[in-house]
Design an enzyme around this catalytic site. Structure first.
Site, PDB file in Angstrom:
ATOM      1  N   ALA A  63       0.860  -1.189   0.000  1.00 25.15           N
ATOM      2  CA  ALA A  63       0.000   0.000   0.000  1.00 25.15           C
ATOM      3  C   ALA A  63       0.893   1.234   0.000  1.00 25.15           C
ATOM      4  CB  ALA A  63      -0.886  -0.014   1.238  1.00 25.15           C
ATOM      5  N   GLY A 107       0.938  -5.136   0.707  1.00 24.88           N
ATOM      6  CA  GLY A 107      -0.076  -5.241  -0.338  1.00 24.88           C
ATOM      7  C   GLY A 107       0.486  -5.806  -1.644  1.00 24.88           C
ATOM      8  N   GLU A 110       0.282  -9.420  -1.196  1.00 23.28           N
ATOM      9  CA  GLU A 110      -1.152  -9.745  -1.247  1.00 23.28           C
ATOM     10  C   GLU A 110      -1.669  -9.693  -2.685  1.00 23.28           C
ATOM     11  OE1 GLU A 110      -1.807  -6.697   1.739  1.00 23.28           O
ATOM     12  OE2 GLU A 110      -2.680  -8.208   3.048  1.00 23.28           O
ATOM     13  N   GLU A 130       3.779  -5.278   7.549  1.00 22.65           N
ATOM     14  CA  GLU A 130       2.870  -4.276   8.114  1.00 22.65           C
ATOM     15  C   GLU A 130       3.065  -4.080   9.610  1.00 22.65           C
ATOM     16  OE1 GLU A 130       2.010  -6.643   5.958  1.00 22.65           O
ATOM     17  OE2 GLU A 130       0.614  -5.858   4.458  1.00 22.65           O
TER      18      GLU A 130
HETATM   19  N1  CAA Z   1       4.638   3.362  -0.226  1.00 22.02           N
HETATM   20  C1  CAA Z   1       5.105   4.559  -0.652  1.00 22.02           C
HETATM   21  N2  CAA Z   1       6.384   4.782  -0.935  1.00 22.02           N
HETATM   22  C2  CAA Z   1       7.244   3.755  -0.777  1.00 22.02           C
HETATM   23  C3  CAA Z   1       6.833   2.492  -0.342  1.00 22.02           C
HETATM   24  C4  CAA Z   1       5.450   2.307  -0.077  1.00 22.02           C
HETATM   25  N3  CAA Z   1       4.950   1.141   0.320  1.00 22.02           N
HETATM   26  N4  CAA Z   1       7.916   1.688  -0.272  1.00 22.02           N
HETATM   27  C5  CAA Z   1       8.960   2.426  -0.655  1.00 22.02           C
HETATM   28  N5  CAA Z   1       8.564   3.672  -0.968  1.00 22.02           N
HETATM   29  C6  CAA Z   1       9.389   4.799  -1.412  1.00 22.02           C
HETATM   30  C7  CAA Z   1      10.306   5.289  -0.308  1.00 22.02           C
HETATM   31  O1  CAA Z   1       9.627   6.164   0.558  1.00 22.02           O
HETATM   32  C8  CAA Z   1      11.395   5.939  -1.116  1.00 22.02           C
HETATM   33  O2  CAA Z   1      10.907   7.208  -1.524  1.00 22.02           O
HETATM   34  P1  CAA Z   1      11.889   8.508  -1.417  1.00 22.02           P
HETATM   35  O3  CAA Z   1      12.990   8.208  -2.400  1.00 22.02           O
HETATM   36  O4  CAA Z   1      10.987   9.626  -1.848  1.00 22.02           O
HETATM   37  O5  CAA Z   1      12.360   8.567  -0.014  1.00 22.02           O
HETATM   38  C9  CAA Z   1      11.493   5.074  -2.364  1.00 22.02           C
HETATM   39  O6  CAA Z   1      10.266   4.350  -2.434  1.00 22.02           O
HETATM   40  C10 CAA Z   1      12.616   4.063  -2.294  1.00 22.02           C
HETATM   41  O7  CAA Z   1      12.486   3.332  -1.082  1.00 22.02           O
HETATM   42  P2  CAA Z   1      13.732   3.020  -0.129  1.00 22.02           P
HETATM   43  O8  CAA Z   1      14.682   4.170  -0.128  1.00 22.02           O
HETATM   44  O9  CAA Z   1      13.182   2.595   1.186  1.00 22.02           O
HETATM   45  O10 CAA Z   1      14.390   1.797  -0.918  1.00 22.02           O
HETATM   46  P3  CAA Z   1      15.288   0.629  -0.322  1.00 22.02           P
HETATM   47  O11 CAA Z   1      15.810  -0.089  -1.508  1.00 22.02           O
HETATM   48  O12 CAA Z   1      16.227   1.122   0.705  1.00 22.02           O
HETATM   49  O13 CAA Z   1      14.250  -0.354   0.450  1.00 22.02           O
HETATM   50  C11 CAA Z   1      12.183  -1.578   0.696  1.00 22.02           C
HETATM   51  C12 CAA Z   1      13.269  -1.072  -0.275  1.00 22.02           C
HETATM   52  C13 CAA Z   1      12.773  -2.659   1.616  1.00 22.02           C
HETATM   53  C14 CAA Z   1      11.090  -2.187  -0.179  1.00 22.02           C
HETATM   54  C15 CAA Z   1      11.647  -0.401   1.534  1.00 22.02           C
HETATM   55  O14 CAA Z   1      11.304   0.662   0.646  1.00 22.02           O
HETATM   56  C16 CAA Z   1      10.426  -0.733   2.341  1.00 22.02           C
HETATM   57  O15 CAA Z   1      10.538  -1.376   3.363  1.00 22.02           O
HETATM   58  N6  CAA Z   1       9.234  -0.286   1.889  1.00 22.02           N
HETATM   59  C17 CAA Z   1       8.012  -0.419   2.649  1.00 22.02           C
HETATM   60  C18 CAA Z   1       7.431  -1.825   2.504  1.00 22.02           C
HETATM   61  C19 CAA Z   1       6.214  -1.958   3.384  1.00 22.02           C
HETATM   62  O16 CAA Z   1       6.256  -1.748   4.571  1.00 22.02           O
HETATM   63  N7  CAA Z   1       5.063  -2.333   2.764  1.00 22.02           N
HETATM   64  C20 CAA Z   1       3.806  -2.479   3.461  1.00 22.02           C
HETATM   65  C21 CAA Z   1       2.939  -1.265   3.240  1.00 22.02           C
HETATM   66  S1  CAA Z   1       1.442  -1.296   4.168  1.00 22.02           S
HETATM   67  C22 CAA Z   1       0.461  -2.378   3.312  1.00 22.02           C
HETATM   68  O17 CAA Z   1       0.798  -2.869   2.261  1.00 22.02           O
HETATM   69  C23 CAA Z   1      -0.883  -2.679   3.923  1.00 22.02           C
HETATM   70  C24 CAA Z   1      -1.670  -3.704   3.217  1.00 22.02           C
HETATM   71  O18 CAA Z   1      -1.746  -4.826   3.644  1.00 22.02           O
HETATM   72  C25 CAA Z   1      -2.444  -3.417   2.011  1.00 22.02           C
END
Ligand code: CAA
Length: 256
Positions: A63, A107, A110, A130
């Protein structure tokens, strides 16, 4: 810029998630475009199977965290946030093949599990992180993961937020096959062309019957399967398939 890209390869519709700066996170706009593209390919009689993929390095990071942070309980509840994603995918009659390279998180994992078959590149990583954000999976993670890989492994992923890699996902049964990252899309398109080469109504019946197994008890599911099996006897393609086998020739499907 569009959040997805679409193209056709023979009888296969290909959808690529395309928000590279946000690692293909599921913004509301992306979800709307994705569902519309899926419905478009589903209605297109020249398309027999659909591929859903991301980029070479990320399938989808879940998400959109920036969007979700702004949503209050009342807003999310009233809009039934992300229900359209699940409803959109589950209304598609044609097989949807998820091709996963890189991260499939939250997501994104998912969304992958909403597909009918998953093929993964060897650098793919799956996770439900999450819990690290102070929320829980909300697009099927707690329900589909347990069916795909069993309770203990699902609990491990959901409660620790730790990822599993492609080979662990294959052994656990989450994905059908793992291939070298640069070969998985080509392999998947070939398999999708193969599926699209069979009789459309028969493929749709087979998909529907398998998906019902997740909803029904065994006796009801066996009954449902038998009814569809019997119904297939009425298809011209059933006559063609059996006739072709017995006549030692290739079948010519007419999708009727
Ligand atoms: N939403 C929005 N932006 C996101 C994102 C997300 N889920 N995941 C990454 N980004 C963005 C970051 O904010 C970053 O943006 P900026 O350059 O503007 O700062 C860009 O993408 C690159 O991300 P990272 O610098 O973090 O990249 P990385 O290579 O160091 O790490 C990663 C990659 C491990 C995937 C890390 O980005 C991460 O952990 N992302 C979040 C994953 C997460 O927690 N997902 C669950 C979301 S909640 C959900 O999905 C609920 C549901 O059940 C539906």
């Amino acid at each position: 810029m569009s959040s997805i890209l679409t193209e056709r390869s023979g009888k296969v519709g290909i959808i690529r998630l395309n928000r590279p700066k946000a690692l293909n996170a599921l913004s509301l706009a992306l979800v709307e475009e994705l569902v519309e593209a899926l419905r478009g390919f589903d209605k297109d009689s020249d398309v027999g199977a659909i591929i859903l993929t991301g980029s070479d390095t990320v399938f989808c990071a879940g998400a959109d965290i920036k969007e979700q942070k702004e949503l209050s309980f009342v807003q999310a509840y009233s809009a039934d946030y992300l229900k359209n994603l699940n409803d959109g995918l589950s209304s598609i009659h044609k097989p949807v093949i998820g091709v996963i390279n890189g991260y499939a998180l939250g997501g994104g994992c998912e969304l992958a599990m909403m597909c009918d078959i998953l093929y993964a590149g060897d650098k793919a990583k799956f996770g439900q992180p999450e819990i690290k954000l102070g929320t829980i999976p909300g697009a099927g993670g707690t329900q589909r993961l347990i069916r795909a890989i069993g309770k203990s492994k699902a609990m491990h992923m959901i409660l620790t937020g730790e990822m599993i890699d492609a080979s662990e996902a294959e052994v656990a049964g989450l994905v059908a096959k793992v291939l070298p990252a640069d070969q998985v899309l080509g392999f998947s398109i070939e398999r999708a062309q193969k599926i699209a080469g069979f009789s459309f109504p028969v493929v749709a019946m087979a998909k529907e019957a398998v998906n019902e197994a997740e909803e029904l008890n065994l006796q009801t599911g066996l009954h449902f399967e038998r009814r569809l099996y019997h119904a297939s006897f009425a298809l011209k393609d059933h006559e063609e398939g059996f006739g072709a086998f017995l006549g030692k020739r290739d079948p010519q499907w007419i999708n009727q």
